[in-house]
Design a protein around this motif. Structure first.
Motif, short mmCIF file in Angstrom:
data_model
loop_
_atom_site.label_atom_id
_atom_site.label_comp_id
_atom_site.label_asym_id
_atom_site.label_seq_id
_atom_site.Cartn_x
_atom_site.Cartn_y
_atom_site.Cartn_z
N LYS A 1 -5.27 1.16 -4.37
CA LYS A 1 -5.30 -0.16 -5.01
C LYS A 1 -6.59 -0.41 -5.81
O LYS A 1 -6.53 -0.93 -6.92
CB LYS A 1 -5.09 -1.25 -3.97
CG LYS A 1 -4.78 -2.62 -4.53
CD LYS A 1 -3.38 -2.68 -5.13
CE LYS A 1 -2.32 -2.69 -4.05
NZ LYS A 1 -0.95 -2.83 -4.61
N LYS B 1 4.14 0.38 1.57
CA LYS B 1 4.12 -0.30 2.86
C LYS B 1 3.84 -1.79 2.64
O LYS B 1 2.88 -2.16 1.96
CB LYS B 1 3.04 0.29 3.76
CG LYS B 1 3.30 1.75 4.14
CD LYS B 1 2.16 2.29 4.99
CE LYS B 1 2.40 3.78 5.32
NZ LYS B 1 1.28 4.33 6.12
N ASP C 1 0.86 -1.19 0.00
CA ASP C 1 0.00 0.00 0.00
C ASP C 1 0.90 1.23 0.00
O ASP C 1 1.42 1.64 1.06
CB ASP C 1 -0.90 0.00 1.24
CG ASP C 1 -1.90 1.16 1.25
OD1 ASP C 1 -1.97 1.88 0.23
OD2 ASP C 1 -2.58 1.35 2.26
N ALA C 2 1.10 1.81 -1.19
CA ALA C 2 1.99 2.96 -1.35
C ALA C 2 3.38 2.65 -0.80
O ALA C 2 4.04 3.51 -0.20
CB ALA C 2 1.40 4.20 -0.67
N HIS D 1 -0.49 5.78 -4.63
CA HIS D 1 -1.17 6.57 -3.60
C HIS D 1 -1.70 5.64 -2.51
O HIS D 1 -2.14 4.52 -2.78
CB HIS D 1 -2.33 7.35 -4.21
CG HIS D 1 -1.91 8.28 -5.31
ND1 HIS D 1 -2.69 8.56 -6.41
CD2 HIS D 1 -0.77 9.00 -5.46
CE1 HIS D 1 -2.05 9.41 -7.19
NE2 HIS D 1 -0.87 9.69 -6.64
N SER D 2 -1.70 6.11 -1.30
CA SER D 2 -2.24 5.33 -0.20
C SER D 2 -3.73 5.05 -0.44
O SER D 2 -4.49 5.96 -0.73
CB SER D 2 -2.06 6.09 1.13
OG SER D 2 -2.58 5.33 2.19
N GLY D 3 -4.11 3.78 -0.35
CA GLY D 3 -5.50 3.40 -0.59
C GLY D 3 -5.88 3.43 -2.06
O GLY D 3 -7.08 3.37 -2.37
#
Length: 524
Positions: A211, A142, A139-140, A207-209
């Motif tokens: 996906k 992580k 996730d970005a 970007h975070s979230g």
């Protein structure tokens, strides 16, 4: 009764010849010759004059070209020179055509077919690596699987560059073929759209979230790939391979016809030299003329060398096209299917909503590689083991089909069978790894399934896929090497033997002239 003189005649005694009728003289006292049937004419008719002139011309030609010994010698010498020239011209035309064929095979027909096959492979690889990037990126960043992610990014860039190169090659090769030109144009446009969708997917994944949005873009991209890009690439493979086969058939037929013509003209030339030798022996009471004998030997060698060059070139052409390149095409298709099947595994892990669709797609590609009638993913491994054992017992056993079967039915070169059989065995190992991935997913261990699918450590799926591809490349390398060797040998035999045949024909003409010079000199 009054008797008029000259009008009444008594009966003529038997056997007596009737008197000739007197010619009627004109006023000048000169008789006029009568035509046929007693008609009076002023001279011979046009038909009679033409026949007399033709007869006189034939007699003159006969005296000039055949009636005397020098005339006969000159006529036979002319026939020998003309036939030798015809043979030399035939060999020149055949040599130029053969070199043109080899240039076409090596520089156009084979490269554009393999470029089309490589394009399909690179498209599948690029899509597979895009899925691998999304799978391993976290996730970005992580939770990223670093080694699989780094390798996927590198392979993705390599595949994109390969596609651009193949499209340029195919655009050049398609010039003059409107159908192929349109196919390449559409491919180029569709690939630009595909890159844009993949680019958006990778950007959203950063970007975070992001996906879900990335997955939506990836779905659109892979749908475009499967519905338009891959079918177009497959069409180019088939059309270019068909064009190569047509070129081969035409060239092989031409070589056979040229060989037949060479033998026919060669026999006529040898016959002319034989007649000349016989006439010299008969007219001059000598057994053999050394010059004509040497010319006969040179002619025989020239015909043998020419026939050998054409026949050997045809053999090398057959080896290059059918023994080697048929396998190259089958293995290129197999490699493209393998990368597509491997991509289906990544898509299966990435997109839970489409898992059933990607599982069916994986099975369909497996059947194209190694077809087993009625097999499912659950029964495929057992069917593969059974049919392969039967094949190892009997190489003519036909219980499986597909691209591997095409290659195994075309084993020609040393080491090829062992390499091809190793490819199937490594393929069987890869197939068993696929079942392990699906079993881990079914057990809810998706992270473990992803790591096993994407890792490159020994014993993982990607590592075994690499082993399979290395074995496949070894078989393809054997066939490519023999294709290249046949091209070189075909060119070499044409450029090496035909010039010598031409030199021998020239020597035959010169020796014939030298052999006849002393005989003609005897007549002044």
């Amino acid at each position: 009764m009054t008797v008029t003189a000259g009008t009444a005649q008594g009966p003529r005694p038997e056997g007596e010849t009737p008197p000739r009728r007197a010619r009627v003289a004109p006023a000048g006292g000169r008789p006029v010759p009568q035509g046929r049937g007693g008609s009076v004419t002023g001279g011979p008719g046009p038909g009679l004059r033409l026949r007399r002139q033709a007869g006189a011309a034939r007699a003159a030609l006969r005296r000039r070209f055949w009636a005397t010994v020098p005339a006969r010698l000159r006529l036979l010498r002319a026939a020998t020179v003309l036939l030798a020239t015809a043979v030399a011209m035939l060999l020149t035309v055949a040599g130029l055509a053969a070199n043109g064929t080899w240039d076409s095979v090596a520089d156009r027909d084979a490269p554009r077919t393999t470029s089309a096959a490589d394009l399909g492979l690179a498209l599948n690889d690029m899509d597979a690596q895009a899925a691998n990037i999304l799978l391993s990126s976290g996730d970005a960043g992580k939770g990223r699987l670093r080694t699989p992610y780094t390798k996927a990014v590198g392979f993705y860039g390599d595949a994109r560059r390969e596609i651009s190169h193949d499209l340029r090659t195919l655009a050049v090769a398609a010039q003059g073929d409107r159908s192929d030109e349109k196919t390449v144009e559409h491919l180029t446009d569709d690939f630009a759209e595909y890159q844009e969708l993949i680019g958006r997917a990778l950007e959203n994944d950063g970007h975070s979230g992001g996906k879900p949005a990335a997955l939506a873009d990836y779905r659109r991209a892979t749908d475009l790939l499967r519905s338009r890009l891959l079918p177009a690439a497959s069409t180019l493979v088939s059309s270019n391979d068909a064009a190569f086969d047509a070129e081969y058939s035409s060239a092989h037929s031409a070589l056979d016809a040229q060989q037949y013509a060479l033998l026919s003209l060669g026999v006529l030339l040898l016959a002319a030299l034989g007649v000349l030798q016989w006439y010299l022996a008969r007219s001059f009471r000598r057994i053999l003329n050394p010059g004509v004998l040497a010319a006969t030997v040179c002619t025989l060698l020239a015909v043998i060398l020419g026939a050998q060059a054409l026949s050997t070139s045809a053999d090398h052409l057959r080896v290059a096209r059918h023994d080697a390149f048929d396998s190259v095409v089958a293995l290129s298709r197999a490699r493209a299917l393998a990368y597509d099947a491997n991509a289906d595994e990544s898509r299966y892990l990435l997109d839970a909503q489409r898992r059933e669709q990607y599982a069916e797609s994986f099975l369909a590609k497996s059947q194209k590689l190694y077809g087993i009638r009625g097999a499912t993913l659950d029964t495929y491994d057992a069917g593969l083991a059974t049919t392969w054992q039967a094949y190892e017992t009997d190489h003519h056993d036909l219980r499986f089909t597909g691209e591997f079967r095409r290659e195994l039915d075309n084993i020609t070169f040393p080491g090829e069978r062992a390499a091809a059989e190793k490819t199937v065995r490594t393929y069987a190992v890869y197939q068993r790894d696929d079942r392990k991935i699906r079993a881990l997913v079914a057990a809810g261990k998706e992270r473990e399934a992803t790591e096993f699918c994407m890792d490159w450590q020994p014993g993982t799926s990607n590592a075994r896929f690499g082993t399979w591809m290395a074995a496949l490349d070894q078989v393809a390398g054997i066939n490519r090497a023999h294709f290249d060797a046949s091209v070189r040998a075909g060119r070499s035999v044409v450029n090496g033997l035909l010039p010598w045949a031409g030199v021998l024909l020239l020597a035959a003409v010169i020796l014939t002239g030298l052999g006849l010079r002393p005989r003609l000199a005897e007549f002044g």
